[in-house]
Structures are given as structure tokens and as C-alpha cells.
Design an enzyme around this catalytic site. Sequence first.
Site, short mmCIF file in Angstrom:
data_model
loop_
_atom_site.label_atom_id
_atom_site.label_comp_id
_atom_site.label_asym_id
_atom_site.label_seq_id
_atom_site.Cartn_x
_atom_site.Cartn_y
_atom_site.Cartn_z
N LYS A 151 26.67 21.67 74.34
CA LYS A 151 26.97 20.29 74.12
C LYS A 151 27.51 20.28 72.72
O LYS A 151 27.10 20.01 71.63
CB LYS A 151 25.94 19.49 74.27
CG LYS A 151 26.25 18.12 74.45
CD LYS A 151 25.13 17.24 75.15
CE LYS A 151 25.51 15.83 74.87
NZ LYS A 151 26.61 15.15 75.39
N1 PMP Z 1 28.69 16.12 81.39
C1 PMP Z 1 29.07 15.89 80.12
C2 PMP Z 1 30.45 16.68 79.50
C3 PMP Z 1 28.23 15.07 79.19
O1 PMP Z 1 29.01 14.93 77.91
C4 PMP Z 1 27.00 14.60 79.61
C5 PMP Z 1 26.56 13.83 78.44
N2 PMP Z 1 25.72 14.62 77.74
C6 PMP Z 1 26.58 14.82 80.87
C7 PMP Z 1 27.51 15.80 81.60
C8 PMP Z 1 25.33 14.48 81.21
O2 PMP Z 1 24.33 14.99 80.55
P1 PMP Z 1 23.00 14.39 80.44
O3 PMP Z 1 22.37 13.94 81.63
O4 PMP Z 1 21.95 15.37 79.66
O5 PMP Z 1 23.22 13.38 79.52
#
Ligand code: PMP
Length: 287
Positions: A151
Site C-alpha cells: 500500500k
Molecule cells: N485495493 C486498493 C487499490 C485499495 O487502495 C484499497 C483500499 N485500501 C483496497 C483494495 C481495499 O483494501 P482494504 O479493504 O484493506 O481497505
Amino acid sequence: MQFLQKSDYVWINGDFVPWEEAKIHIMTHALHYSSAVFEGIRSYDSKIFEAELHAKRLIDSAKMLEMTINYDIKQIVNFLYETIEINRLSDSYIRPLIWRGDEEMKIYSDKITTNFLIAAWPMLSNKINSVDIDISRWRKFSPDSFPTNCKASATYSMMTKIQVESLKKGFTDSLLLDVNGNIAECTCSNIFFVGCGVLYTPKTGHILNGITRQTVISIAQSLGIEVLECDINPQNLSSFDECFITGTAVEIKPIRSITYNDNKISFKEDNITGIIIKKYQELVKKK
Ligand code: PMP
């Protein structure tokens, strides 16, 4: 400078700093080279949802970009709680970020420090309304070019551009295909489809393995709903009955339609999606 959401203090490298004084220098490495990793976390009723999983993903993201942080999961979880407590936040969005500092302007120098902040501000649960999205002309980067499960701030400059393109066309967001032409994910959420009572979602490898995605998979399994993590070809979208996206910020949002090559594929709005949304809402308040 104005920031719409704010609170009293930001945690920076171990100290709480008043929000207005939480500043960085313009020569910060992260500003010039996007050398930062972060998390998006939520608290509900003063409980941080899946705090350990988010802390672990933050540490893993930092490691993937060769950044060293000297805190473990338990310490990070404590800092997250301290941050919402000092700011008296109950339902909030929490943003930890690790970034390279301003000691030298080089792509890499061992003099450049790694820094850590945690900001948090009030955020209530979203309204559940279904949205229309399209498939972007841009593809999710290859796992051979950048770690897809990291991330990293660097990846979001492209996601911002894609969102702007999508909004200009009248959509709420865009879905990206992966380098092989299969469905990957939206700009900041994962995607699920329902077909004949089975839940389908792209397998890991080309996506960020969202914590909401993992939660939804276990909710579905606990309800006896079969979940298939597999390649999904965009040509097959019309065979699905329902579609929804998942993410910490969006929570679970039904998708009304996906426009692909000027064809609009519409989905039904309720049934399994509604059941999973209800279970998710119960769970976030409990954990
Ligand atoms: N894909 C991307 C590219 C994201 O930025 C996010 C947000 N964090 C997600 C999926 C979903 O992740 P999460 O459920 O951990 O927030």
C-alpha cells in the site's frame, strides 16, 4: 491551509504534535519520490477494526520498499489507540503513514530517515447507495513492476488520474483490468460478483488483498456461501447477478452497472449483497 477533516493531535515519531504544527519540509524525499507507505483504518464505537491486520500490512508494505521501522504490530496498535483516545474519537478514519525524510535529496542515501505519523479524524459509516462504474483504459501495474500488495503512496497518483477520468465521464469510479486482461480491482477497493448464489472475486497476485475483502470472504463462508477466488474475464460480466466493491473507506457498496467498451452491464441490487452488508455492519461494531 484548510483541511476539511481534522482533529487535535497527530502522532509523529513517538510524540503528539498539535494538528496545525504537524508539518514537513518541501525537500522531503516522500514529496519528490513518493517514498511513503500507509494504511487506511477505521474505528467504530472506539474499537479499531482489524487493527493488527492493518498494522501488519503497514509493516509489510514498508519492508517491500526497503524502509526500516522499529515498531512491532503490538506497539503500532497501541499508538493507533492512543491517537484516537487523545483526539476523543469514536467513529474515525485513521491514517498511519511511513515516509522518507528531508536529510538529503538523492534517490537513496542512508542519511535519509524513515518517519512515522498517525493522523485520525471523525468519520461515520457511509450511506449504502449503489453506484455506476466503468472499466478504465489503464491497467493495474504488473506484479513484476511493483509489489501489488504494497500500500504505497506511489501507486495512488495513477489511481487519482483514473478517478478523474472516470468522474469526467459521469461514473463514480473505475475498475482496472490486470496485465493479462482479467478483472483486477477498482482504484481503492476490491470487487466481488454474485452468480447463481456463488461469490466470485479476483484471486490475489494482481490486487491489493484488502482487509475488507478478507472479511467479506469469511462472512460469506460462515453463511455457507461458496467463494471462488479466480480469474474473471470482463467478457463474462453479464453472467453475474450482483456486484459490489469493498474497502475500509467505502465499506461495502453495491454496483448498479459496469460500462465496458460502451456496453452497460446492469446488476441487481440486493439479495446476497444485502445480507453481506448487514453482517459486515454487525461485525465492525463488535470487533
Ligand atoms: N485495493 C486498493 C487499490 C485499495 O487502495 C484499497 C483500499 N485500501 C483496497 C483494495 C481495499 O483494501 P482494504 O479493504 O484493506 O481497505
